[in-house]
Design a protein around this motif. Structure first.
Motif, PDB file in Angstrom:
ATOM      1  N   ASP A  94      -5.664  -1.549  -4.979  1.00  0.00           N
ATOM      2  CA  ASP A  94      -5.081  -2.129  -3.770  1.00  0.00           C
ATOM      3  C   ASP A  94      -6.065  -3.161  -3.200  1.00  0.00           C
ATOM      4  O   ASP A  94      -7.055  -2.805  -2.581  1.00  0.00           O
ATOM      5  CB  ASP A  94      -4.791  -1.013  -2.765  1.00  0.00           C
ATOM      6  N   GLU A  95      -5.760  -4.402  -3.425  1.00  0.00           N
ATOM      7  CA  GLU A  95      -6.626  -5.513  -3.003  1.00  0.00           C
ATOM      8  C   GLU A  95      -8.088  -5.274  -3.356  1.00  0.00           C
ATOM      9  O   GLU A  95      -8.959  -5.242  -2.486  1.00  0.00           O
ATOM     10  CB  GLU A  95      -6.469  -5.762  -1.492  1.00  0.00           C
ATOM     11  N   THR A 151       0.829  -1.207   0.000  1.00  0.00           N
ATOM     12  CA  THR A 151       0.000   0.000   0.000  1.00  0.00           C
ATOM     13  C   THR A 151       0.864   1.257   0.000  1.00  0.00           C
ATOM     14  O   THR A 151       0.602   2.207  -0.752  1.00  0.00           O
ATOM     15  CB  THR A 151      -0.928  -0.011   1.228  1.00  0.00           C
ATOM     16  N   GLN A 205      -7.308   0.380  -0.380  1.00  0.00           N
ATOM     17  CA  GLN A 205      -7.534  -0.927   0.227  1.00  0.00           C
ATOM     18  C   GLN A 205      -8.748  -0.894   1.148  1.00  0.00           C
ATOM     19  O   GLN A 205      -9.605  -1.759   1.104  1.00  0.00           O
ATOM     20  CB  GLN A 205      -6.278  -1.315   1.021  1.00  0.00           C
TER      21      GLN A 205
HETATM   22 MG   LIG Z   1      -2.081  -2.828   1.999  1.00  0.00          MG
END
Ligand SMILES: [Mg+2]
Ligand SMILES: Nc1ncnc2c1ncn2[C@@H]1O[C@H](COP(=O)(O)OP(=O)(O)OP(=O)(O)O)[C@@H](O)[C@H]1O
Lengths: 378, 312
Positions: B162-163, B48, B88
């Motif tokens: 991010d994810e 991140t 995220q």
């Molecule tokens: Mg992360």
């Protein structure tokens, strides 16, 4: 970095803030409700010039002069006669346990001694533990007695009218001859209310973005800091206007607080004061990590505003160091400005000093806030 | 900084410290235009943080680079206008409705024909009838899908995700990856961090980061070879007991269990062969190609400490 301010993005932030404000019912109600509540509490309940204090009389004599004095005391509204005591012990006990603030002792043969010109003493025993509670009443005593005597005794006997109350500070109250606290406290309250809501709401509104994580999305867009700031602050300026309007109307309607001065002077000072509070809220938001912290720091700044600005205690009576701190508080200057404009009929030139003081504070606060503002997450 | 025509992202020496602790350390990455680039690594490894530095949300303590040809240190504004970043953690406004959120983001990017674009996005998401619902009341998976749609509303040239599929159901994940491939074919570059192996396999390139350092990066299919793992597939009775015994063996770097199957891997192929010969019992041992999955379990298990030289 070029300075580009996009009105479109500013308006987008602005309307988003308004929607969020509308959804956040409690805060919204608080913003209007709290000032009204404070106005009522400070205006009605908190009274630093208390009246109707419980009083007992110990009568060793009775007659027209005594009656005149007692009725004069009662009509002064400072004293509220609760009853008659029969001996010194009973009066002392009442003072000690607080059921009475005053015991008035009429000595034996009082009437006769007055007529003979012997200057007998009326003793007013007061509970001195709360000086503010009894100060006003005690101060008013000599005047009341004089008036009562003058009304009763006419002709040559008038010269005999000299009872000796051993207290007697004459309180001269300019602009507020009645000594009504609300006249003095209500304009000052505007400074406190604006400080409280403006500082806290701005700080919380800005910190909220960081705390909820929405700041990350926001600064990942091309939006410029100036657009975010302006868009977030503008709605609260409007809130400040609404608060002030409601406040002025209520102050007039409920407490009869006049507005004798120049509206322009008020308008200038008032806008400046809102801006300085928003800047302070902004500064707090750069320090606080959570809404809770923002709230706490705002409250922390509120304390000196209430205590040292001259709102609660007379500024001139404070020790030097407290006056120094007080002078750095914007509310101190705004409070003077409002009192001058509302009660003393001041115009813009009369309050220039206060305006400049607020401007200086604004410059300092903005400079610090701008240095601390980060456009990134770190 | 000269514009890099080949790479959508090109960074070197990126370093970030938080209160003295180095969180990202001398990180290099080249992401070719139009590629799907997988970004893998254990929790807290710095994914991140790296992504935030690339899109100008964090200022690196050292290093430089370019995103879409713009300097990440000086031209953040230009980068932000052309990049779609999906955080995220859900970071849209929970107290705004779905439509208001999309509309707000679209206004931030000055999306032309905004209203129809928002309506279109809502339809694509299948959220048209729920457009007036507060975003905070959506389920976790739907929040992810909304956030993804929001970060694509301005047709960015580069997506930093991010994810994006954390907590998203399998069907929606498949749809998501179909969409990603479509975008990639249309020339959009995608950098996506993930913990899912089935997603890593779909990427053209992969970088693996641990403790802030990049351990390996390259074409996805070549990663296992780069690590140099040899693997045996073991099936048969008493697998559990065997697993315990194998873990004690020096030649075995890792034993991964998939149901009734063991994948036994080691970096020294000869030693592993010898072991396989020695251990032959009721179980069946088959030599197999090491796959991404084993490679990453191997990397994550910390056996990576003595791993060197293979980093691209
Ligand atoms: Mg992360
Ligand atoms: N703002 C910050 N201040 C201090 N430390 C931070 C900050 N942001 C991240 N870190 C630390 O940096 C390290 C890397 O965090 P990062 O979020 O980049 O990891 P990640 O690879 O994304 O992990 P995950 O897979 O769990 O999302 C962590 O140890 C984290 O605690």
């Amino acid at each position: 970095m070029t300075f580009d301010f996009s009105p479109g993005r500013f308006l987008a932030v602005l309307s988003k803030e308004f929607v969020q404000m509308r959804r956040d019912r409690i805060t919204f109600v608080m913003m209007i409700g709290v000032p009204i509540m404070q106005l009522l509490i400070f205006g009605y309940a908190i009274n630093s010039d208390p009246r109707h204090l419980p009083t007992l009389v110990e009568m060793a004599d009775e007659g027209p002069i005594t009656r005149a004095i007692l009725s004069g005391m009662e009509t002064s509204t400072f004293f509220d006669f609760q009853g008659v005591v029969t001996g010194p012990g009973e009066g002392d006990r009442a003072l000690r346990d607080g059921t009475a603030n005053f015991v008035v002792v009429i000595p034996p043969d009082f009437e006769r001694d007055v007529l003979r010109g012997l200057k007998p003493d009326i003793l007013v025993e007061a509970d001195g533990t709360d000086p503010t509670a009894i100060g006003g009443a005690a101060g008013a005593m000599p005047g009341i007695i004089d008036t009562a005597m003058a009304a009763t005794l006419t002709g040559p006997l008038a010269t005999a009218a000299r009872p000796a109350a051993p207290f007697g500070v004459t309180v001269h109250r300019a602009y507020n001859p009645e000594g009504e606290t609300s006249l003095n406290i209500v304009p000052g309250l505007l400074a406190v209310i604006l400080s409280m809501t403006m500082v806290m709401i701005t700080a919380v509104a800005i910190v909220r973005e960081g705390e909820r994580g929405t700041m990350e999305t926001l600064i990942a867009t091309p939006v410029r800091p100036a657009e975010v700031m302006a868009g977030k602050i503008a709605p609260y300026v409007l809130v400040g206007y609404v608060q002030t309007l409601v406040f002025l109307i209520l102050a007039r309607a409920l407490f009869g607080v006049p507005f004798t001065g120049s509206p322009l002077a008020f308008f200038v000072g008032f806008n400046l004061f809102i801006v300085v509070n928003l800047a302070l809220g902004f500064l707090i938001s750069t320090v606080a990590r959570s809404q809770m912290q923002a709230m706490q720091v705002s409250f922390f700044t509120l304390l000196p505003t209430i205590l040292l600005s001259g709102f609660m205690f007379p500024f001139a009576a404070m020790p030097g160091w407290a006056q120094t701190i007080g002078s750095a508080i914007p509310a101190t200057h705004f409070l003077r400005l409002v009192r001058k404009v509302m009660l003393k009929g001041a115009d813009l030139s009369d309050v220039m000093g206060n305006v400049i003081a607020i401007l200086l504070i604004l410059l300092v606060i903005s400079a610090i806030a701008m240095r601390r503002y980060r456009q990134t997450l770190d | 900084m000269t514009a890099d025509v080949e790479n959508a992202i090109s960074v070197t020496g990126l370093t970030k410290r938080f209160s003295g602790r180095t969180v990202v350390d001398d990180f290099d990455m080249q992401v070719p235009k139009g590629a799907i680039y997988g970004f893998l690594g254990p929790n807290g490894s710095g994914k991140t943080t790296t992504i935030r530095m690339m899109c100008g949300l964090l200022t690196p303590d050292a290093g430089q680079g370019a995103c879409l040809g713009y300097d990440i240190l000086t031209e953040q504004a230009k980068i932000k206008a052309r990049v779609g970043y999906m955080t995220q953690k859900f970071s849209l406004y929970e107290d705004l409705t779905i439509r208001e959120n999309l509309d707000f983001i679209a206004r931030m990017f000055a999306v032309p024909d905004r209203r129809s674009r928002v309506t279109e996005t809502l339809a694509d998401l299948g959220l048209t009838d729920r457009a007036g619902q507060l975003a905070g009341t959506l389920s976790g998976g739907w929040k992810q899908r909304l956030a993804l749609a929001a970060c694509m509303i301005h047709d960015p040239q580069l997506l930093l995700l991010d994810e994006p599929t954390a907590g998203v159901d399998p069907k929606a994940r498949r749809d998501f990856w179909d969409e990603i491939r479509k975008l990639s074919a249309a020339g959009v570059t995608v950098l996506v961090s993930t913990h899912y192996m089935d997603e890593a396999i779909q990427c053209d390139f992969i970088a693996y980061i641990a403790y802030g350092k990049k351990l390996i990066s390259g074409v996805a299919a070549e990663i296992p070879k780069m690590i140099g793992l040899s693997t045996y597939r073991v099936t048969g009775p008493d697998i559990t007991a065997l697993e315990t015994r194998l873990r004690a063996e020096d030649a075995v770097a890792q034993v991964a269990r998939f149901g009734a199957v063991l994948h036994v891997s080691g970096t020294d192929a000869a030693a592993l062969d010898a072991l396989a010969a020695r251990m032959k019992g009721p179980q069946k041992w088959e030599r197999k190609e090491a796959e991404l999955e084993e490679a990453f379990i191997y990397l994550m298990s910390g056996a990576a400490d003595n791993f060197s030289g293979a980093a691209a």
